[in-house]
Design an enzyme around this catalytic site. Structure first.
Site: not given
Ligand SMILES: NC(=O)c1ccc[n+]([C@@H]2O[C@H](COP(=O)([O-])OP(=O)(O)OC[C@H]3O[C@@H](n4cnc5c(N)ncnc54)[C@H](O)[C@@H]3O)[C@@H](O)[C@H]2O)c1
Length: 381
Positions: A14, A16, A18, A128, A170, A172-173, A176, A199, A313
Site C-alpha cells: 500500500d 498509504l 488513502r 464493483t 462515474s 471511478y466506476h 473498473k 461487489q 449525481r
Molecule cells: N468500500 C466499498 O463499498 C467498495 C465497494 C465495491 C468495491 N470496492 C473496492 O474494494 C477495494 C477496497 O476498497 P476500500 O473501501 O477498502 O478502499 P480503501 O481506500 O480503504 O482501500 C484501498 C487501498 O489502496 C491503496 N492504494 C490506492 N492506490 C494505490 C496505489 N497506486 N499503490 C498502492 N496502494 C494504493 C490505498 O492507500 C488504500 O489503502 C477498492 O478497489 C474498491 O474500489 C469497495
C-alpha cells in the site's frame, strides 16, 4: 487479517494514499485508525501471526512491484489498490485524472509484472456492481457474462456469451470497466488466472478479527466524498443529523456486510480459474435496497428524521436492481443481513465514536456536471 488467521502468509502492499486523501479533504474516519505499524503490531499480539508491509505505489513504481513479486513469490494477489470513491473521482479535473491514472495503471502494472515474473499468480480483484449500471431490461444481472443470440449473414442463429454491457455512472466506476477489459485481454493472451469480484456497497465495521483489539478497527467513512450511503445514515442518526437522501431516494443499490466480503475473498481464492480459462466474475452482494427505504429503516431504529436533498449525481431518479449471486451462495456464503446487524452498528460503532464526528464534512459537495454547479438539475441542460 481474515486470511492471516486462516494460516496464510500475507504481505500488505500500500502507498498509504488513502490516508493522504483524508488530509487533503480535511476529513477522517469516524473510528480512530492507528498507523500501519501499530495495526500490524496489534495483530501480531492477538494472533501470534506476522503481517508484512511494503510501502509501494503500484501505479507508478513498476520496478518495485516486479521486484516484490519476484522476491515474495505470492500464490495470489488480492488487488484492492485503487482510488475508490465515486464523488472524489468527480470532484474536479485533477481528481478525475488522478483516479484514471492511478486505478488503470495499478491494474495494468500488476498484470504486466505478473507476466514478466513468470509466476502463476491468481489475481483476485475487487471490482464493483457499478460496472453494470443500475438498470436492466427487466432480468437479473448475470455474473459478468450475458447470453446473446446473433444471426449470421447466412441466416444461421449463433449463441454466445459476451461481457455484460457496461454502463458506469462515474469516472471511478469507469476505471473498473477499463480494468475488466485489461483482465479479459491478459487472461486470453497470457493465460493469467483472474477472478473479478463485482461487489456491492460495503456496510458494517467489524470482522471477527478486528474485534480482537480496538487498534484493529476498520475505517468508517461518513464524509460527502468517501462515506457510503448506509454508513452515512448510521452516523447521521448517531449524531442527530437528518438522514440525507439524494433526490427521491428511488435509487436501488446492492449491499454486502464487511465480514461476508472477507469470506467471499477466501472462497474466491479457494476456487481459482484454470490457466487459459476466461476471467471468473462473481457478483459479490447479498441484498438490494432502495435508498429511501434504507433511510426509513434507520429512522425507525434511531428516531432520526429523513431529509430529501438535491441529487449531486447524474443518474436515474428511480431504478430496479435484480442481481444473480448464486456462485457465492452455492460455495457456502451465509449472508449477514441488514436486519441482524444494523442496530449494533448504530449503538456500538456510530454512537460509540460520535464525538469524533465533524458535521461540516457530511454534505456531499462533489457535483457530477458543471450544469449542476449553476443550479440546473442533472439532465435538464
Ligand atoms: N468500500 C466499498 O463499498 C467498495 C465497494 C465495491 C468495491 N470496492 C473496492 O474494494 C477495494 C477496497 O476498497 P476500500 O473501501 O477498502 O478502499 P480503501 O481506500 O480503504 O482501500 C484501498 C487501498 O489502496 C491503496 N492504494 C490506492 N492506490 C494505490 C496505489 N497506486 N499503490 C498502492 N496502494 C494504493 C490505498 O492507500 C488504500 O489503502 C477498492 O478497489 C474498491 O474500489 C469497495
Amino acid at each position: 487479517m481474515h486470511l492471516s488467521d486462516l494460516g496464510h502468509d500475507v504481505v500488505i502492499v500500500d502507498n498509504l494514499s488513502r490516508r493522504r486523501i483524508d488530509e487533503e479533504l480535511g476529513a477522517q474516519s469516524l473510528t480512530p485508525i492507528a498507523t500501519v505499524e501499530e495495526r500490524i503490531a496489534a495483530w501480531g499480539e492477538v494472533s501470534g501471526r506476522r503481517l508484512g508491509f511494503r510501502n509501494l505505489d503500484v501505479a507508478r513504481d513498476f520496478d518495485g512491484l516486479l521486484d516484490f513479486l519476484t522476491e515474495f513469490r505470492p500464490d495470489a494477489v488480492i488487488h484492492f489498490a485503487e482510488q475508490r470513491a465515486a464523488p472524489y473521482s468527480m470532484k474536479n479535473q485533477r481528481t478525475k485524472r488522478y483516479t484514471v491514472d492511478n486505478n488503470v495503471n495499478a491494474t495494468h502494472n500488476l498484470l504486466v509484472a505478473i507476466v514478466e515474473s513468470g509466476l502463476d499468480v491468481h489475481v483476485v480483484h475487487l471490482g464493483t456492481m457499478g460496472v453494470y449500471g443500475y438498470g436492466t431490461a427487466g432480468m437479473k444481472i448475470p455474473e459478468g457474462y450475458l447470453d446473446v443470440t446473433v444471426q449470421t449473414e447466412e441466416g444461421e442463429t449463433v449463441e454466445q456469451q459476451i461481457l455484460y454491457p457496461t454502463n458506469p455512472g462515474s469516472v471511478y466506476h469507469m476505471t473498473k470497466v477499463l480494468d475488466q477489459n485489461l483482465f479479459a485481454y491478459y487472461a486470453k493472451n497470457d493465460e493469467l488466472r483472474i477472478t473479478d469480484l463485482h461487489q456491492g456497497i460495503i456496510w458494517g465495521t467489524h470482522t471477527p478479527q478486528t474485534q480482537r483489539d480496538e487498534r484493529l478497527i476498520n475505517r468508517f467513512d461518513y464524509d460527502g466524498d468517501y462515506g457510503t450511503v448506509l454508513n452515512r445514515f448510521l452516523m447521521q442518526a448517531a449524531v442527530g443529523y437528518p438522514l440525507t437522501v439524494h433526490g427521491t431516494g428511488g435509487q436501488t443499490r446492492a449491499f454486502i456486510h464487511i465480514r461476508d466480503m472477507v469470506k467471499c475473498i477466501q472462497i474466491a481464492l479457494e476456487n481459482p480459474p484454470a490457466r487459459g480459462e476466461r476471467v471468473r466474475i462473481f457478483n459479490q452482494m447479498t441484498e438490494t435496497h432502495r435508498v429511501r427505504d434504507l433511510a426509513e429503516l434507520v429512522g425507525r431504529i434511531s428516531g432520526a428524521e429523513v431529509a430529501y436533498v438535491p441529487n449531486p449525481r447524474k443518474e436515474s431518479a428511480e431504478n430496479e436492481l435484480h442481481v444473480a449471486n448464486d456462485t457465492f451462495l452455492s460455495l457456502g456464503l451465509e449472508p449477514t443481513f441488514l436486519e441482524e446487524g444494523l442496530l449494533h452498528e448504530v449503538e456500538d460503532v456510530a454512537k460509540r465514536w460520535a464525538d469524533r464526528a465533524d458535521r461540516s464534512k457530511i454534505p456531499a459537495r462533489s457535483l457530477w456536471t458543471s450544469a449542476q454547479s449553476e443550479g440546473v438539475p442533472a439532465g435538464e441542460k
